[in-house]
Scaffold this motif. Structure first.
Motif, PDB file in Angstrom:
ATOM      1  N   VAL A  37       4.173  11.217 -11.158  1.00  0.00           N
ATOM      2  CA  VAL A  37       3.421  10.436 -12.155  1.00  0.00           C
ATOM      3  C   VAL A  37       3.848   8.963 -12.080  1.00  0.00           C
ATOM      4  CG1 VAL A  37       3.154   9.976 -14.632  1.00  0.00           C
ATOM      5  CG2 VAL A  37       3.015  12.320 -13.787  1.00  0.00           C
ATOM      6  N   PHE A  38       5.161   8.742 -12.103  1.00  0.00           N
ATOM      7  CA  PHE A  38       5.626   7.349 -12.153  1.00  0.00           C
ATOM      8  C   PHE A  38       5.518   6.646 -10.799  1.00  0.00           C
ATOM      9  CE2 PHE A  38       7.128   8.793 -16.257  1.00  0.00           C
ATOM     10  CZ  PHE A  38       6.795   7.703 -17.054  1.00  0.00           C
ATOM     11  N   GLU A  39       5.568   7.426  -9.715  1.00  0.00           N
ATOM     12  CA  GLU A  39       5.276   6.823  -8.399  1.00  0.00           C
ATOM     13  C   GLU A  39       3.833   6.333  -8.357  1.00  0.00           C
ATOM     14  OE1 GLU A  39       8.314   9.007  -5.239  1.00  0.00           O
ATOM     15  OE2 GLU A  39       6.445  10.015  -5.771  1.00  0.00           O
ATOM     16  N   THR A  40       2.935   7.140  -8.911  1.00  0.00           N
ATOM     17  CA  THR A  40       1.520   6.746  -8.985  1.00  0.00           C
ATOM     18  C   THR A  40       1.361   5.499  -9.846  1.00  0.00           C
ATOM     19  OG1 THR A  40       0.947   9.099  -8.818  1.00  0.00           O
ATOM     20  CG2 THR A  40      -0.812   7.602  -9.486  1.00  0.00           C
ATOM     21  N   ALA A  41       2.090   5.475 -10.972  1.00  0.00           N
ATOM     22  CA  ALA A  41       2.040   4.309 -11.877  1.00  0.00           C
ATOM     23  C   ALA A  41       2.542   3.052 -11.160  1.00  0.00           C
ATOM     24  CB  ALA A  41       2.889   4.585 -13.116  1.00  0.00           C
ATOM     25  N   TYR A  42       3.626   3.211 -10.407  1.00  0.00           N
ATOM     26  CA  TYR A  42       4.197   2.062  -9.689  1.00  0.00           C
ATOM     27  C   TYR A  42       3.227   1.526  -8.643  1.00  0.00           C
ATOM     28  CZ  TYR A  42       7.466  -0.690  -6.851  1.00  0.00           C
ATOM     29  OH  TYR A  42       8.072  -1.700  -6.150  1.00  0.00           O
ATOM     30  N   GLN A  43       2.599   2.438  -7.894  1.00  0.00           N
ATOM     31  CA  GLN A  43       1.591   2.018  -6.896  1.00  0.00           C
ATOM     32  C   GLN A  43       0.441   1.279  -7.563  1.00  0.00           C
ATOM     33  OE1 GLN A  43       0.450   5.610  -4.854  1.00  0.00           O
ATOM     34  NE2 GLN A  43       2.456   5.808  -3.874  1.00  0.00           N
ATOM     35  N   GLN A  44       0.039   1.802  -8.710  1.00  0.00           N
ATOM     36  CA  GLN A  44      -1.059   1.177  -9.457  1.00  0.00           C
ATOM     37  C   GLN A  44      -0.672  -0.237  -9.901  1.00  0.00           C
ATOM     38  OE1 GLN A  44      -3.442   3.422 -12.495  1.00  0.00           O
ATOM     39  NE2 GLN A  44      -2.289   2.196 -13.934  1.00  0.00           N
ATOM     40  N   GLU A  45       0.550  -0.399 -10.382  1.00  0.00           N
ATOM     41  CA  GLU A  45       1.004  -1.727 -10.816  1.00  0.00           C
ATOM     42  C   GLU A  45       1.063  -2.700  -9.632  1.00  0.00           C
ATOM     43  OE1 GLU A  45       1.160  -2.971 -13.693  1.00  0.00           O
ATOM     44  OE2 GLU A  45       0.892  -1.123 -14.784  1.00  0.00           O
ATOM     45  N   GLN A  46       1.503  -2.205  -8.485  1.00  0.00           N
ATOM     46  CA  GLN A  46       1.549  -3.064  -7.297  1.00  0.00           C
ATOM     47  C   GLN A  46       0.147  -3.504  -6.884  1.00  0.00           C
ATOM     48  OE1 GLN A  46       4.007  -0.237  -4.968  1.00  0.00           O
ATOM     49  NE2 GLN A  46       5.225  -2.004  -4.443  1.00  0.00           N
ATOM     50  N   GLU A  47      -0.798  -2.573  -6.978  1.00  0.00           N
ATOM     51  CA  GLU A  47      -2.187  -2.879  -6.647  1.00  0.00           C
ATOM     52  C   GLU A  47      -2.753  -3.930  -7.614  1.00  0.00           C
ATOM     53  OE1 GLU A  47      -3.987  -2.254  -4.124  1.00  0.00           O
ATOM     54  OE2 GLU A  47      -5.879  -3.024  -4.945  1.00  0.00           O
ATOM     55  N   VAL A  48      -2.497  -3.737  -8.902  1.00  0.00           N
ATOM     56  CA  VAL A  48      -2.959  -4.711  -9.899  1.00  0.00           C
ATOM     57  C   VAL A  48      -2.302  -6.077  -9.631  1.00  0.00           C
ATOM     58  CG1 VAL A  48      -2.918  -5.328 -12.360  1.00  0.00           C
ATOM     59  CG2 VAL A  48      -3.563  -3.020 -11.687  1.00  0.00           C
ATOM     60  N   GLY A  49      -1.049  -6.058  -9.247  1.00  0.00           N
ATOM     61  CA  GLY A  49      -0.341  -7.300  -8.920  1.00  0.00           C
ATOM     62  C   GLY A  49      -1.031  -8.066  -7.799  1.00  0.00           C
ATOM     63  N   ARG A  50      -1.451  -7.320  -6.763  1.00  0.00           N
ATOM     64  CA  ARG A  50      -2.176  -7.945  -5.644  1.00  0.00           C
ATOM     65  C   ARG A  50      -3.510  -8.517  -6.126  1.00  0.00           C
ATOM     66  NH1 ARG A  50       0.421  -3.760  -2.574  1.00  0.00           N
ATOM     67  NH2 ARG A  50      -1.128  -2.214  -3.188  1.00  0.00           N
ATOM     68  N   GLN A  51      -4.172  -7.789  -7.011  1.00  0.00           N
ATOM     69  CA  GLN A  51      -5.467  -8.255  -7.542  1.00  0.00           C
ATOM     70  C   GLN A  51      -5.297  -9.549  -8.344  1.00  0.00           C
ATOM     71  OE1 GLN A  51      -6.433  -4.691  -9.689  1.00  0.00           O
ATOM     72  NE2 GLN A  51      -7.646  -3.806  -8.036  1.00  0.00           N
ATOM     73  N   ILE A  52      -4.241  -9.605  -9.160  1.00  0.00           N
ATOM     74  CA  ILE A  52      -3.981 -10.804  -9.966  1.00  0.00           C
ATOM     75  C   ILE A  52      -3.685 -11.997  -9.045  1.00  0.00           C
ATOM     76  CG2 ILE A  52      -2.406 -11.876 -11.654  1.00  0.00           C
ATOM     77  CD1 ILE A  52      -4.052  -9.840 -13.074  1.00  0.00           C
ATOM     78  N   ASP A  53      -2.893 -11.751  -7.998  1.00  0.00           N
ATOM     79  CA  ASP A  53      -2.593 -12.813  -7.022  1.00  0.00           C
ATOM     80  C   ASP A  53      -3.878 -13.366  -6.404  1.00  0.00           C
ATOM     81  OD1 ASP A  53       0.107 -12.603  -7.438  1.00  0.00           O
ATOM     82  OD2 ASP A  53       0.546 -11.534  -5.573  1.00  0.00           O
ATOM     83  N   GLN A  54      -4.759 -12.448  -5.995  1.00  0.00           N
ATOM     84  CA  GLN A  54      -6.026 -12.857  -5.376  1.00  0.00           C
ATOM     85  C   GLN A  54      -6.903 -13.641  -6.347  1.00  0.00           C
ATOM     86  OE1 GLN A  54      -7.765  -9.233  -3.859  1.00  0.00           O
ATOM     87  NE2 GLN A  54      -6.196  -9.014  -2.280  1.00  0.00           N
ATOM     88  N   LEU A  55      -6.891 -13.185  -7.595  1.00  0.00           N
ATOM     89  CA  LEU A  55      -7.684 -13.850  -8.628  1.00  0.00           C
ATOM     90  C   LEU A  55      -7.155 -15.268  -8.882  1.00  0.00           C
ATOM     91  CD1 LEU A  55      -9.928 -13.554 -10.696  1.00  0.00           C
ATOM     92  CD2 LEU A  55      -8.384 -12.247 -12.153  1.00  0.00           C
ATOM     93  N   TYR A  56      -5.843 -15.372  -8.907  1.00  0.00           N
ATOM     94  CA  TYR A  56      -5.218 -16.675  -9.122  1.00  0.00           C
ATOM     95  C   TYR A  56      -5.543 -17.620  -7.955  1.00  0.00           C
ATOM     96  CZ  TYR A  56      -1.743 -20.087 -10.624  1.00  0.00           C
ATOM     97  OH  TYR A  56      -1.134 -21.231 -11.067  1.00  0.00           O
ATOM     98  N   GLU A  57      -5.465 -17.086  -6.746  1.00  0.00           N
ATOM     99  CA  GLU A  57      -5.782 -17.872  -5.556  1.00  0.00           C
ATOM    100  C   GLU A  57      -7.235 -18.353  -5.584  1.00  0.00           C
ATOM    101  OE1 GLU A  57      -5.521 -15.740  -1.851  1.00  0.00           O
ATOM    102  OE2 GLU A  57      -5.426 -17.580  -0.666  1.00  0.00           O
TER     103      GLU A  57
END
Ligand SMILES: [Fe+2]
Ligand SMILES: [Fe+2]
Length: 171
Positions: free
Chosen positions: A85-105
């Motif tokens: 469960v928490f591995e899935t949560a961590y992957q999801q947070e990393q993915e959202v992090g990449r999305q935020i970076d792209q949005l900021y760029e």
């Protein structure tokens, strides 16, 4: 606000709501397995992701933009273990992090300075959320299959309160 940035922010609203939905599914699974502490933590995290979506929702409206809510993907509802469960949560947070970076760029390239200022908060928040998820994964890995240690961790996660969830001020 340019159309490209507006579209991307609307996409991010969907991603934050999707994260909220996914955490809710994780919470339900944990509750079913009697990991009530994990379930409580994940339910609060689901609520926190909802506040992230609303922060962007309010930002779009404050800039005179149109909120464009999209279809949500069905989240995963079954897991192998609480670690999974928490591995899935961590992957999801990393993915959202990449999305935020792209949005900021994108906001930077399009010179949408108000959006950059708004997104600063998300960059900082993402660092914290990825760190928290990574630490929880590490703890569950450390205790392995020892039932009493897993229950201790479950109890610890259950001490999370709504106030600690660092809910953002309304935009
Ligand atoms: Fe979020
Ligand atoms: Fe998050």
């Amino acid at each position: 606000m340019t159309k490209t940035v507006l579209d991307a922010i609307n996409q991010q609203i969907n991603a934050e709501l999707g994260a909220s939905y996914a955490y809710l599914a994780m919470s339900a699974w944990c509750e079913r397995q009697n990991f009530t502490g994990c379930a409580k933590w994940l339910r609060l995290q689901s609520q926190e992701e909802q506040t992230h979506a609303m922060k962007l929702f309010d930002f779009v409206l404050a800039r005179g933009g149109t909120v464009d809510l999209k279809a949500m993907a069905q989240p995963a509802g079954s897991f192998r273990s609480v670690l999974h469960v928490f591995e899935t949560a961590y992957q999801q947070e990393q993915e959202v992090g990449r999305q935020i970076d792209q949005l900021y760029e994108l906001a930077f390239k399009e010179k949408v300075f108000a959006a950059m200022a708004e997104l600063q908060w998300f960059l900082t928040e993402q660092v914290e959320e990825e760190k928290t998820a990574r630490e929880i994964v590490a703890k569950f890995k450390l205790v392995g299959n020892d039932p009493s240690s897993i229950l201790d961790l479950d109890r610890e996660l259950g001490t999370r309160t709504g106030a600690e969830a660092a809910a953002p001020e309304p935009a």
